[in-house]
Write a protein that holds these residues in place. Structure first.
Motif, short mmCIF file in Angstrom:
data_model
loop_
_atom_site.label_atom_id
_atom_site.label_comp_id
_atom_site.label_asym_id
_atom_site.label_seq_id
_atom_site.Cartn_x
_atom_site.Cartn_y
_atom_site.Cartn_z
N MET A 175 -57.37 21.15 3.81
CA MET A 175 -56.57 19.95 3.85
C MET A 175 -55.14 20.41 3.16
O MET A 175 -54.39 19.20 3.15
CB MET A 175 -57.47 19.11 2.91
CG MET A 175 -58.92 18.51 3.51
SD MET A 175 -58.55 17.92 4.95
CE MET A 175 -58.05 16.28 4.89
N ASP A 176 -55.23 21.33 2.57
CA ASP A 176 -54.00 21.81 1.53
C ASP A 176 -53.34 23.09 2.23
O ASP A 176 -54.25 24.15 2.42
CB ASP A 176 -54.58 21.88 0.17
CG ASP A 176 -53.38 22.33 -0.73
OD1 ASP A 176 -52.30 21.99 -0.56
OD2 ASP A 176 -53.77 23.12 -1.69
N LYS A 177 -52.12 23.14 2.70
CA LYS A 177 -51.45 24.40 3.05
C LYS A 177 -51.57 25.57 1.96
O LYS A 177 -51.93 26.61 2.69
CB LYS A 177 -50.08 24.13 3.48
CG LYS A 177 -49.36 25.31 4.22
CD LYS A 177 -47.82 25.13 4.38
CE LYS A 177 -47.25 26.08 4.98
NZ LYS A 177 -47.48 27.30 4.70
N ALA A 178 -51.46 25.20 0.68
CA ALA A 178 -51.39 26.51 -0.36
C ALA A 178 -52.93 26.98 -0.45
O ALA A 178 -52.94 28.30 -0.26
CB ALA A 178 -51.15 25.74 -1.52
N GLU A 179 -53.72 26.24 -0.01
CA GLU A 179 -55.34 26.80 0.11
C GLU A 179 -55.40 27.56 1.29
O GLU A 179 -56.03 28.79 1.17
CB GLU A 179 -56.22 25.44 -0.19
CG GLU A 179 -57.71 25.93 -0.16
CD GLU A 179 -58.55 25.10 -0.38
OE1 GLU A 179 -59.73 25.12 -0.09
OE2 GLU A 179 -58.27 23.67 -0.39
N ALA A 180 -54.88 27.27 2.36
CA ALA A 180 -55.12 28.13 3.59
C ALA A 180 -54.30 29.19 3.52
O ALA A 180 -54.86 30.18 3.96
CB ALA A 180 -54.53 27.10 4.84
N ASP A 181 -53.17 29.29 2.87
CA ASP A 181 -52.33 30.29 2.55
C ASP A 181 -53.15 31.46 1.78
O ASP A 181 -53.16 32.48 2.18
CB ASP A 181 -51.14 30.18 1.93
CG ASP A 181 -50.05 29.59 3.08
OD1 ASP A 181 -50.46 29.61 4.21
OD2 ASP A 181 -49.12 29.05 2.61
N ARG A 182 -53.86 30.92 0.70
CA ARG A 182 -54.29 31.80 -0.13
C ARG A 182 -55.84 32.50 0.60
O ARG A 182 -55.85 33.61 0.60
CB ARG A 182 -55.03 31.06 -1.50
CG ARG A 182 -54.10 30.85 -2.46
CD ARG A 182 -54.86 30.28 -3.72
NE ARG A 182 -55.51 28.96 -3.53
CZ ARG A 182 -54.80 27.73 -3.38
NH1 ARG A 182 -53.41 27.56 -3.91
NH2 ARG A 182 -55.60 26.57 -3.48
N TYR A 183 -56.42 31.52 1.38
CA TYR A 183 -57.59 31.96 1.94
C TYR A 183 -57.05 33.34 3.12
O TYR A 183 -57.67 34.18 3.07
CB TYR A 183 -58.29 30.95 2.94
CG TYR A 183 -59.23 31.44 3.69
CD1 TYR A 183 -60.50 31.60 3.11
CD2 TYR A 183 -59.36 31.53 4.96
CE1 TYR A 183 -61.77 31.91 3.54
CE2 TYR A 183 -60.62 31.97 5.83
CZ TYR A 183 -61.82 32.04 4.91
OH TYR A 183 -62.95 32.53 5.63
N ASP A 184 -55.87 33.13 3.81
CA ASP A 184 -55.27 34.05 4.60
C ASP A 184 -55.08 35.26 3.89
O ASP A 184 -55.17 36.50 4.45
CB ASP A 184 -54.17 33.50 5.53
CG ASP A 184 -54.50 32.62 6.62
OD1 ASP A 184 -55.93 32.44 6.90
OD2 ASP A 184 -53.70 31.91 7.08
N LYS A 185 -54.41 35.42 2.85
CA LYS A 185 -54.09 36.51 1.83
C LYS A 185 -55.33 37.01 1.57
O LYS A 185 -55.40 38.31 1.59
CB LYS A 185 -53.17 35.89 0.75
CG LYS A 185 -51.81 35.66 1.27
CD LYS A 185 -51.15 35.21 -0.16
CE LYS A 185 -49.73 34.84 0.24
NZ LYS A 185 -48.77 34.53 -0.77
N MET A 186 -56.51 36.43 1.05
CA MET A 186 -57.38 37.03 0.66
C MET A 186 -58.42 37.85 1.95
O MET A 186 -58.73 39.01 1.70
CB MET A 186 -58.72 35.93 0.25
CG MET A 186 -59.80 36.56 -0.44
SD MET A 186 -61.31 36.88 0.71
CE MET A 186 -61.43 35.22 1.49
#
Length: 84
Positions: free
Chosen positions: A18-29
């Protein structure tokens, strides 16, 4: 009709956020997990692909705790053992 904005992980297309920042963190992980798995493949060739991926994800999810541990003694009870 309501419109809902969701973000899809570029590395795990079935995972929605639901949050772009959360999606970005997940992709970086996941990106870090891939790099760790590649390093493990070279360092420990006897590890299977699935084990390398699991260890890579585990280390990437707990990168802050491992970063502290590499600097000095730390309580590893903070590690997150949840599966994806």
């Amino acid at each position: 009709m309501a419109v809902e904005v969701v973000y899809r992980s570029s590395r795990d297309p079935e995972r929605l956020f639901m949050d772009k920042a959360e999606a970005d963190r997940y992709d970086k992980m996941l990106e870090l997990a891939e790099a760790l798995a590649a390093a493990l493949e070279k360092a420990v060739p006897s590890l299977g692909e699935e084990q390398r991926e699991e260890v890579g994800i585990f280390m990437a999810r707990n990168r802050e705790v491992f970063a502290k541990a590499f600097k000095g003694p730390v309580d590893l009870s903070e590690l997150n053992y949840e599966k994806l």
